[in-house]
Scaffold this motif. Sequence first.
Motif, mmCIF file in Angstrom:
data_model
loop_
_atom_site.group_PDB
_atom_site.id
_atom_site.type_symbol
_atom_site.label_atom_id
_atom_site.label_comp_id
_atom_site.label_asym_id
_atom_site.label_seq_id
_atom_site.Cartn_x
_atom_site.Cartn_y
_atom_site.Cartn_z
ATOM 1 N N HIS A 144 30.320 -5.200 -38.846
ATOM 2 C CA HIS A 144 31.610 -4.903 -38.240
ATOM 3 C C HIS A 144 31.774 -3.386 -38.110
ATOM 4 C CE1 HIS A 144 32.822 -9.107 -38.792
ATOM 5 N NE2 HIS A 144 32.275 -9.018 -39.991
ATOM 6 N N LEU A 145 31.997 -2.912 -36.896
ATOM 7 C CA LEU A 145 32.192 -1.486 -36.642
ATOM 8 C C LEU A 145 33.682 -1.166 -36.628
ATOM 9 C CD1 LEU A 145 29.547 -0.929 -33.795
ATOM 10 C CD2 LEU A 145 29.237 -0.853 -36.279
ATOM 11 N N GLY A 146 33.993 0.108 -36.865
ATOM 12 C CA GLY A 146 35.389 0.534 -36.852
ATOM 13 C C GLY A 146 36.169 0.084 -38.067
ATOM 14 N N SER A 147 35.491 -0.195 -39.174
ATOM 15 C CA SER A 147 36.169 -0.623 -40.399
ATOM 16 C C SER A 147 36.732 0.583 -41.156
ATOM 17 C CB SER A 147 35.209 -1.393 -41.304
ATOM 18 O OG SER A 147 34.745 -2.564 -40.660
ATOM 19 N N LYS A 148 37.444 0.327 -42.224
ATOM 20 C CA LYS A 148 38.042 1.401 -43.021
ATOM 21 C C LYS A 148 37.081 1.969 -44.054
ATOM 22 C CE LYS A 148 42.791 -0.309 -42.594
ATOM 23 N NZ LYS A 148 44.002 -0.757 -43.331
ATOM 24 N N ARG A 149 35.916 1.345 -44.215
ATOM 25 C CA ARG A 149 34.980 1.782 -45.250
ATOM 26 C C ARG A 149 33.576 1.315 -44.893
ATOM 27 N NH1 ARG A 149 37.161 -2.563 -49.810
ATOM 28 N NH2 ARG A 149 36.891 -4.425 -48.521
ATOM 29 N N GLU B 256 17.337 -13.937 -53.883
ATOM 30 C CA GLU B 256 18.554 -14.736 -54.063
ATOM 31 C C GLU B 256 19.823 -14.019 -53.580
ATOM 32 O OE1 GLU B 256 18.981 -16.188 -58.015
ATOM 33 O OE2 GLU B 256 16.898 -16.879 -58.173
ATOM 34 N N PHE B 257 19.746 -12.723 -53.373
ATOM 35 C CA PHE B 257 20.920 -11.954 -52.933
ATOM 36 C C PHE B 257 21.377 -12.475 -51.572
ATOM 37 C CE2 PHE B 257 22.683 -8.262 -50.613
ATOM 38 C CZ PHE B 257 23.758 -7.976 -51.430
ATOM 39 N N ALA B 258 22.628 -12.941 -51.479
ATOM 40 C CA ALA B 258 23.172 -13.520 -50.246
ATOM 41 C C ALA B 258 24.227 -12.591 -49.659
ATOM 42 C CB ALA B 258 23.768 -14.896 -50.539
ATOM 43 N N LEU B 259 23.901 -11.959 -48.566
ATOM 44 C CA LEU B 259 24.798 -11.007 -47.925
ATOM 45 C C LEU B 259 25.602 -11.709 -46.835
ATOM 46 C CD1 LEU B 259 25.508 -7.928 -47.794
ATOM 47 C CD2 LEU B 259 23.811 -7.763 -45.960
ATOM 48 N N TYR B 260 26.931 -11.503 -46.829
ATOM 49 C CA TYR B 260 27.804 -12.140 -45.854
ATOM 50 C C TYR B 260 28.052 -11.251 -44.630
ATOM 51 C CZ TYR B 260 28.946 -15.545 -49.503
ATOM 52 O OH TYR B 260 28.884 -16.514 -50.467
ATOM 53 N N GLU B 261 28.330 -9.959 -44.885
ATOM 54 C CA GLU B 261 28.639 -9.053 -43.768
ATOM 55 C C GLU B 261 28.537 -7.602 -44.217
ATOM 56 O OE1 GLU B 261 32.373 -10.791 -42.898
ATOM 57 O OE2 GLU B 261 33.514 -9.419 -44.180
ATOM 58 N N VAL B 262 28.364 -6.727 -43.232
ATOM 59 C CA VAL B 262 28.282 -5.287 -43.466
ATOM 60 C C VAL B 262 29.397 -4.621 -42.678
ATOM 61 C CG1 VAL B 262 26.825 -3.229 -43.311
ATOM 62 C CG2 VAL B 262 25.781 -5.466 -43.706
ATOM 63 N N HIS B 263 30.027 -3.608 -43.266
ATOM 64 C CA HIS B 263 31.109 -2.887 -42.601
ATOM 65 C C HIS B 263 30.737 -1.413 -42.441
ATOM 66 C CE1 HIS B 263 34.331 -6.008 -42.787
ATOM 67 N NE2 HIS B 263 33.524 -6.483 -43.734
ATOM 68 N N PHE B 264 31.019 -0.873 -41.240
ATOM 69 C CA PHE B 264 30.789 0.537 -40.962
ATOM 70 C C PHE B 264 32.066 1.160 -40.408
ATOM 71 C CE2 PHE B 264 26.430 -1.215 -40.310
ATOM 72 C CZ PHE B 264 25.820 -0.557 -41.379
ATOM 73 N N ILE B 265 32.257 2.432 -40.711
ATOM 74 C CA ILE B 265 33.439 3.126 -40.208
ATOM 75 C C ILE B 265 33.278 3.521 -38.743
ATOM 76 C CG2 ILE B 265 34.849 5.219 -40.465
ATOM 77 C CD1 ILE B 265 34.324 5.145 -43.438
ATOM 78 N N HIS B 266 32.072 3.933 -38.351
ATOM 79 C CA HIS B 266 31.894 4.405 -36.971
ATOM 80 C C HIS B 266 32.201 3.277 -35.974
ATOM 81 C CE1 HIS B 266 27.887 3.375 -38.705
ATOM 82 N NE2 HIS B 266 27.759 2.657 -37.618
ATOM 83 N N PRO B 267 32.890 3.624 -34.870
ATOM 84 C CA PRO B 267 33.331 2.593 -33.921
ATOM 85 C C PRO B 267 32.253 2.137 -32.951
ATOM 86 C CG PRO B 267 34.129 4.737 -33.221
ATOM 87 C CD PRO B 267 33.467 4.947 -34.543
ATOM 88 N N LYS B 268 31.209 2.950 -32.772
ATOM 89 C CA LYS B 268 30.161 2.601 -31.809
ATOM 90 C C LYS B 268 28.801 2.661 -32.485
ATOM 91 C CE LYS B 268 32.683 4.335 -27.768
ATOM 92 N NZ LYS B 268 32.639 5.275 -26.614
ATOM 93 N N GLY B 269 27.900 1.772 -32.069
ATOM 94 C CA GLY B 269 26.569 1.760 -32.652
ATOM 95 C C GLY B 269 25.641 0.891 -31.845
ATOM 96 N N ALA B 270 24.825 0.101 -32.527
ATOM 97 C CA ALA B 270 23.888 -0.786 -31.861
ATOM 98 C C ALA B 270 24.592 -2.086 -31.453
ATOM 99 C CB ALA B 270 22.707 -1.077 -32.782
ATOM 100 N N SER B 271 23.840 -2.989 -30.866
ATOM 101 C CA SER B 271 24.403 -4.272 -30.450
ATOM 102 C C SER B 271 24.564 -5.187 -31.667
ATOM 103 C CB SER B 271 23.481 -4.945 -29.438
ATOM 104 O OG SER B 271 22.249 -5.305 -30.062
ATOM 105 N N PRO B 272 25.456 -6.171 -31.587
ATOM 106 C CA PRO B 272 25.603 -7.125 -32.705
ATOM 107 C C PRO B 272 24.286 -7.815 -33.045
ATOM 108 C CG PRO B 272 27.432 -7.341 -31.160
ATOM 109 C CD PRO B 272 26.444 -6.414 -30.517
ATOM 110 N N GLU B 273 23.480 -8.109 -32.022
ATOM 111 C CA GLU B 273 22.208 -8.785 -32.252
ATOM 112 C C GLU B 273 21.243 -7.896 -33.035
ATOM 113 O OE1 GLU B 273 24.497 -10.453 -29.106
ATOM 114 O OE2 GLU B 273 23.650 -8.416 -29.274
ATOM 115 N N HIS B 274 21.291 -6.591 -32.751
ATOM 116 C CA HIS B 274 20.399 -5.652 -33.433
ATOM 117 C C HIS B 274 20.758 -5.575 -34.922
ATOM 118 C CE1 HIS B 274 18.091 -1.559 -33.072
ATOM 119 N NE2 HIS B 274 17.687 -2.287 -34.089
ATOM 120 N N TYR B 275 22.026 -5.475 -35.216
ATOM 121 C CA TYR B 275 22.458 -5.416 -36.614
ATOM 122 C C TYR B 275 22.081 -6.697 -37.357
ATOM 123 C CZ TYR B 275 25.216 -1.175 -35.829
ATOM 124 O OH TYR B 275 25.616 0.106 -35.550
#
Length: 330
Positions: free
Chosen positions: A181-186, A153-172
């Motif tokens: 979302h990359l390059g976030s504050k937390r 039942e856990f419904a996740l809307y989005e994930v935030h990462f501080i690092h600016p570069k990573g995998a592709s949006p499709e991979h995440y």
Amino acid sequence: MRDLTDDIALMRPVIAALQTSGNDPAKVLARIGLLAGELPPKRFPHAQQAKFWQAVIDETGEPHAGLFLVEHLPIYHGLLLEYLFLSSETFGAGLRHALRYVRLLSDALNARLDVEGDRAVLTLAVDSGVSRHFPELLAGAVIRLFKALTEGEFALYEVHFIHPKGASPEHYRAVYGCPAHLGSKRYALVFDSAILSRCSALAQPELLQVHDLVAQRQLSEIERLDLVSQVRELIAELVIDNRATLEQVSKRLNMPARRLRERLSVAGVRFNDLVGDYRCRLAKDLLLNTDERIEVIVELTGFSEPSTFYRAFKRWVGLTPVEFRNRRNS
């Protein structure tokens, strides 16, 4: 500043995931100088995370190692924080309870829960000085656990990462089931806050009290080791000026000297023993690995008189400083 550490419990699920993914964990451990079955002590330096994850990448050939291993992680890791969750009355109560003791897993985590209307934000950390593979794996582990605890039942809307570069949006999206979302504050997970009121089918108040007591004891042990480490660091800083006194160290810690003495006693050490241990190790290092004159070593180890240094060194080692250095030369 104290060195950040992680609990060895964070490494065990990764090793299990490597095994499940068809990779040999022993080869990864060998790359960082460990034998198969030889894990670090209970806590290990957080700075070693980068070296460990590079070893995982080199061995698996997966550039996005954290994401790769998420799907191979065991859902439950046998962690005390999981038991706090399971024995709490609701999902939200279990989460808030577990967050009180998140330091049992890692000093690098700075977790908190904020509820903003129909959205809940679980912040995992706010510091960026970490290999991106660690938070990417951790996010996946948390998501898998939350889905298992809530029977999907856990419904996740989005994930935030501080690092600016990573995998592709499709991979995440393929791994987490939501945008990242990359390059976030937390480092954070954003999910439906309604799940916080979901009742736990395994709630047991008596067990919760037991788990809470065990968690308190483990956290106290970490804080005990922290204090001893901080005192040792300050002794190393102050000893050269002969200012490594209980009063000076307690002042730097913003703590009454009597209180510091009591807390060290509870930790099983005495302040004067810590000073003597540091002076002894420093003197031996200078005698063995430098050609500094004895008079200089006397000053560097915080002694006011050479005779006092000679007596102390003979008491520590059973040899005079000259005899100790001559043994090295011979």
